[in-house]
Design an enzyme around this catalytic site. Structure first.
Site, PDB file in Angstrom:
ATOM      1  N   CYS A  85       0.825  -1.206   0.000  1.00 54.46           N
ATOM      2  CA  CYS A  85       0.000   0.000   0.000  1.00 54.46           C
ATOM      3  C   CYS A  85       0.865   1.264   0.000  1.00 54.46           C
ATOM      4  CB  CYS A  85      -0.995  -0.027   1.152  1.00 54.46           C
ATOM      5  SG  CYS A  85      -2.376   1.116   0.921  1.00 54.46           S
ATOM      6  N   GLU A 104      -1.252  -8.766   4.064  1.00 53.19           N
ATOM      7  CA  GLU A 104      -1.054  -9.218   5.446  1.00 53.19           C
ATOM      8  C   GLU A 104      -2.344  -9.753   6.065  1.00 53.19           C
ATOM      9  OE1 GLU A 104      -1.781  -4.689   5.964  1.00 53.19           O
ATOM     10  OE2 GLU A 104      -1.077  -6.106   4.443  1.00 53.19           O
ATOM     11  N   HIS A 111      -3.518  -5.185   0.497  1.00 50.07           N
ATOM     12  CA  HIS A 111      -2.996  -5.546   1.823  1.00 50.07           C
ATOM     13  C   HIS A 111      -2.955  -7.069   1.991  1.00 50.07           C
ATOM     14  CE1 HIS A 111      -2.727  -1.660   4.046  1.00 50.07           C
ATOM     15  NE2 HIS A 111      -3.490  -1.279   3.037  1.00 50.07           N
TER      16      HIS A 111
END
Length: 261
Positions: free
Chosen positions: A113, A223, A221
């Site tokens: 990001c 994660e 994202h």
């Protein structure tokens, strides 16, 4: 065997609206520990506290994380406007030269990001301050309401270049991703290769051409749900493999030098 160290770039924050802190997301740390099999180390990203040389001596890789503040437009030669939002000049001062140093040295990094945008700016690229205001573009920002699961839910496909690095990594030319960003690439920096696009043409996946190390970066994202997601897991696994290889090579070089002395 000790795990290699990945420096996690922290963000300036205020806890409870008043206590200054450097923070890093729990999801980032867990993805690095559980999937990349590395030790996450939170970096307070301010040039008065750390230097590029010190960070590169300590860390075997870096995760350039997302964050609410944006890269200041002065870093890519444009004037500040209200549309550019909040900034973190301390982080700019650390990450941009650190990215360039990592590219030169072959030290692996993964950009997410804001980190994706930092990689582009570090290599001489520019950014749009607000994607959703461009003709024909969708709103890439996270939903303002709802649960954390709803905010990080998969929302659009990303089309990948046939036969490219990301295509080979994921084993497909299209993946579904979340989207939680307001800014995006305007002009790619020198050596920046764009290999993934959202349906509205927004760049989503890049790497640095001819860099000796791992430089993959994504606008979404990964994660979130990194252990189970079929896109996130291979990305963090590949990054971890690169970090382990770099750490092993550095250890080997140090041992050889020690024996020579």
């Amino acid at each position: 065997m000790s795990r290699p160290i990945v420096g996690v770039i922290g963000n300036s924050d205020l806890l409870n609206g008043q206590y200054p802190a450097y923070t890093g997301g729990k999801m980032n740390a867990e993805a690095l520990a559980d999937v990349s099999e590395c030790m996450p180390l939170l970096i307070p990203a301010h040039p008065s506290l750390v230097s590029v040389e010190e960070l590169m001596a300590v860390c075997d890789g870096f995760l350039f994380t997302g964050g609410r503040p944006n890269v200041h437009p002065e870093e890519y030669g444009e004037p500040e406007t209200d549309a550019h939002g909040a900034f973190d000049r301390g982080r700019d001062a650390v990450t941009l030269p650190l990215i360039r140093a990592c590219v030169a040295a072959g030290l692996p990094f993964l950009g997410i990001c804001r980190g994706f945008q930092e990689v582009n700016v570090a290599m001489g690229g520019t950014l749009y301050p607000e994607i959703r205001e461009l003709p024909g573009r969708m709103n890439h920002r996270m939903p303002p309401d709802g649960t954390i699961e709803e905010k990080f839910a998969l929302r659009h496909p990303v089309r990948l270049s046939e036969g490219g690095v990301f295509h080979r990594l994921f084993g497909t030319d299209e993946v579904m991703t979340n989207t939680l960003h307001g800014q995006g690439i305007k002009t790619p920096g020198a050596r920046i290769v764009i290999e993934g696009y959202a349906p509205d043409g927004t760049p989503e996946a890049i790497y640095v051409k001819d860099a000796p190390g791992f430089t993959l970066s994504v606008q979404w994202h990964p994660e979130w749900n990194a252990c189970q997601d079929p896109v996130s897991r291979p990305l963090f696994t590949a990054f971890g493999d690169a970090v382990h290889a770099y750490a092993a090579a550095r250890t080997g070089a140090a041992m050889s030098m020690s024996k020579a002395v």
